[in-house]
Design a protein around this motif. Sequence first.
Motif, PDB file in Angstrom:
ATOM      1  N   ILE A  16      -6.565 -10.089  27.016  1.00 23.84           N
ATOM      2  CA  ILE A  16      -5.125 -10.348  26.913  1.00 23.84           C
ATOM      3  C   ILE A  16      -4.470  -9.942  28.232  1.00 23.84           C
ATOM      4  O   ILE A  16      -4.639  -8.814  28.695  1.00 23.84           O
ATOM      5  N   SER A  17      -3.726 -10.863  28.829  1.00 24.07           N
ATOM      6  CA  SER A  17      -3.142 -10.605  30.147  1.00 24.07           C
ATOM      7  C   SER A  17      -1.838  -9.798  30.077  1.00 24.07           C
ATOM      8  O   SER A  17      -1.481  -9.129  31.033  1.00 24.07           O
ATOM      9  N   SER A  18      -1.147  -9.863  28.962  1.00 25.84           N
ATOM     10  CA  SER A  18       0.126  -9.158  28.820  1.00 25.84           C
ATOM     11  C   SER A  18      -0.104  -7.660  28.614  1.00 25.84           C
ATOM     12  O   SER A  18      -1.054  -7.261  27.942  1.00 25.84           O
ATOM     13  N   PRO A  19       0.758  -6.821  29.161  1.00 24.14           N
ATOM     14  CA  PRO A  19       0.607  -5.383  28.953  1.00 24.14           C
ATOM     15  C   PRO A  19       0.900  -4.984  27.497  1.00 24.14           C
ATOM     16  O   PRO A  19       1.860  -5.493  26.901  1.00 24.14           O
ATOM     17  N   PRO A  20       0.103  -4.074  26.937  1.00 19.83           N
ATOM     18  CA  PRO A  20       0.399  -3.580  25.598  1.00 19.83           C
ATOM     19  C   PRO A  20       1.586  -2.627  25.638  1.00 19.83           C
ATOM     20  O   PRO A  20       1.714  -1.825  26.559  1.00 19.83           O
ATOM     21  N   LEU A  21       2.469  -2.736  24.634  1.00 19.46           N
ATOM     22  CA  LEU A  21       3.633  -1.854  24.555  1.00 19.46           C
ATOM     23  C   LEU A  21       3.435  -0.762  23.511  1.00 19.46           C
ATOM     24  O   LEU A  21       3.787   0.397  23.745  1.00 19.46           O
ATOM     25  N   GLU A  22       2.914  -1.147  22.348  1.00 18.15           N
ATOM     26  CA  GLU A  22       2.739  -0.198  21.246  1.00 18.15           C
ATOM     27  C   GLU A  22       1.442  -0.479  20.517  1.00 18.15           C
ATOM     28  O   GLU A  22       0.931  -1.600  20.554  1.00 18.15           O
ATOM     29  N   ALA A  23       0.952   0.549  19.825  1.00 18.34           N
ATOM     30  CA  ALA A  23      -0.267   0.384  19.038  1.00 18.34           C
ATOM     31  C   ALA A  23      -0.242   1.348  17.864  1.00 18.34           C
ATOM     32  O   ALA A  23       0.493   2.349  17.857  1.00 18.34           O
ATOM     33  N   THR A  24      -1.050   1.024  16.858  1.00 26.54           N
ATOM     34  CA  THR A  24      -1.208   1.894  15.706  1.00 26.54           C
ATOM     35  C   THR A  24      -2.563   1.628  15.079  1.00 26.54           C
ATOM     36  O   THR A  24      -3.122   0.542  15.222  1.00 26.54           O
ATOM     37  N   ALA A  25      -3.089   2.630  14.409  1.00 26.42           N
ATOM     38  CA  ALA A  25      -4.326   2.476  13.631  1.00 26.42           C
ATOM     39  C   ALA A  25      -4.202   3.368  12.410  1.00 26.42           C
ATOM     40  O   ALA A  25      -3.657   4.477  12.472  1.00 26.42           O
ATOM     41  N   PHE A  26      -4.702   2.863  11.277  1.00 27.28           N
ATOM     42  CA  PHE A  26      -4.654   3.611  10.028  1.00 27.28           C
ATOM     43  C   PHE A  26      -5.665   3.012   9.067  1.00 27.28           C
ATOM     44  O   PHE A  26      -6.227   1.944   9.343  1.00 27.28           O
ATOM     45  N   GLU A  27      -5.885   3.688   7.959  1.00 28.37           N
ATOM     46  CA  GLU A  27      -6.792   3.175   6.936  1.00 28.37           C
ATOM     47  C   GLU A  27      -6.067   3.130   5.598  1.00 28.37           C
ATOM     48  O   GLU A  27      -5.404   4.095   5.217  1.00 28.37           O
ATOM     49  N   TYR A  44       0.795  -1.228   0.000  1.00 24.05           N
ATOM     50  CA  TYR A  44       0.000   0.000   0.000  1.00 24.05           C
ATOM     51  C   TYR A  44       0.831   1.283   0.000  1.00 24.05           C
ATOM     52  O   TYR A  44       0.270   2.371   0.059  1.00 24.05           O
ATOM     53  N   ASP A  45       2.160   1.183  -0.015  1.00 25.12           N
ATOM     54  CA  ASP A  45       3.054   2.332   0.117  1.00 25.12           C
ATOM     55  C   ASP A  45       2.718   3.142   1.377  1.00 25.12           C
ATOM     56  O   ASP A  45       2.700   4.361   1.373  1.00 25.12           O
ATOM     57  N   HIS A  46       2.429   2.420   2.453  1.00 26.47           N
ATOM     58  CA  HIS A  46       2.084   3.025   3.740  1.00 26.47           C
ATOM     59  C   HIS A  46       3.245   2.849   4.715  1.00 26.47           C
ATOM     60  O   HIS A  46       3.762   1.740   4.875  1.00 26.47           O
ATOM     61  N   SER A  47       3.660   3.930   5.355  1.00 29.84           N
ATOM     62  CA  SER A  47       4.701   3.860   6.390  1.00 29.84           C
ATOM     63  C   SER A  47       4.063   3.451   7.706  1.00 29.84           C
ATOM     64  O   SER A  47       3.203   4.158   8.236  1.00 29.84           O
ATOM     65  N   PHE A  48       4.470   2.311   8.217  1.00 31.50           N
ATOM     66  CA  PHE A  48       3.918   1.727   9.438  1.00 31.50           C
ATOM     67  C   PHE A  48       4.491   2.481  10.627  1.00 31.50           C
ATOM     68  O   PHE A  48       5.685   2.393  10.917  1.00 31.50           O
ATOM     69  N   THR A  49       3.646   3.243  11.314  1.00 30.40           N
ATOM     70  CA  THR A  49       4.071   4.095  12.415  1.00 30.40           C
ATOM     71  C   THR A  49       3.363   3.657  13.691  1.00 30.40           C
ATOM     72  O   THR A  49       2.143   3.521  13.700  1.00 30.40           O
ATOM     73  N   VAL A  50       4.120   3.409  14.737  1.00 29.58           N
ATOM     74  CA  VAL A  50       3.556   2.971  16.011  1.00 29.58           C
ATOM     75  C   VAL A  50       3.770   4.046  17.077  1.00 29.58           C
ATOM     76  O   VAL A  50       4.628   4.915  16.938  1.00 29.58           O
ATOM     77  N   GLU A  51       2.951   3.949  18.123  1.00 31.11           N
ATOM     78  CA  GLU A  51       3.064   4.842  19.270  1.00 31.11           C
ATOM     79  C   GLU A  51       3.091   3.991  20.531  1.00 31.11           C
ATOM     80  O   GLU A  51       2.558   2.878  20.533  1.00 31.11           O
ATOM     81  N   PRO A  52       3.663   4.516  21.617  1.00 25.40           N
ATOM     82  CA  PRO A  52       3.541   3.800  22.887  1.00 25.40           C
ATOM     83  C   PRO A  52       2.059   3.583  23.194  1.00 25.40           C
ATOM     84  O   PRO A  52       1.225   4.451  22.903  1.00 25.40           O
ATOM     85  N   ALA A  53       1.733   2.439  23.776  1.00 23.54           N
ATOM     86  CA  ALA A  53       0.332   2.093  24.029  1.00 23.54           C
ATOM     87  C   ALA A  53      -0.393   3.163  24.840  1.00 23.54           C
ATOM     88  O   ALA A  53      -1.562   3.450  24.587  1.00 23.54           O
ATOM     89  N   GLY A  54       0.302   3.785  25.779  1.00 23.02           N
ATOM     90  CA  GLY A  54      -0.316   4.832  26.593  1.00 23.02           C
ATOM     91  C   GLY A  54      -0.735   6.054  25.795  1.00 23.02           C
ATOM     92  O   GLY A  54      -1.653   6.773  26.190  1.00 23.02           O
TER      93      GLY A  54
END
Length: 154
Positions: A70-81, A39-49
């Motif tokens: 999910i019992s494990s703490p989230p570290l990073e997340a991202t959302a895009f379209e 998709y020529d999309h740059s995958f960018t993540v942020e800290p979960a907080g």
Amino acid sequence: MSYIVDFTTVSPVGLESSPVADALAGLRANEARYFKNKYDHSFTVEPAGEAQDVVDWVHRILKEERDIVISSPPLEATAFEVDGIRMAYVFYESGLSVNVMYTVDEAGKRAVGFKLSDGMEVPEELASRFKFARQKSKLAGTIRGSFFVIKGEY
């Protein structure tokens, strides 16, 4: 602070607290390469907080669709379209990656995918519910994955 994932030089930046940080970084880079090539999309993540709305949306779908927490703490997340598909990813300290593919068009595909980093055990909350297929990746080693189809509206 957001981070554009570099799939040519894999780095565990933001994932250091994971016991499988290097493998999780490879898994994250594998996703980044896919979205850049397709998709020529740059995958960018942020800290979960800093991406709590994304984490909450993914957790809501897991809870309402399959009563999964999910019992494990989230570290990073991202959302895009991309191409009319809303994508969300959450990367967890255990090495788990959960993604939601939610086509904006009502007739489209909607699913939750689970990917396990090389070297991690299947999380207890998923072990009895899903079978995991194996896939090889130059960036991530062996990835084990599974999914389910979303039935509700989110």
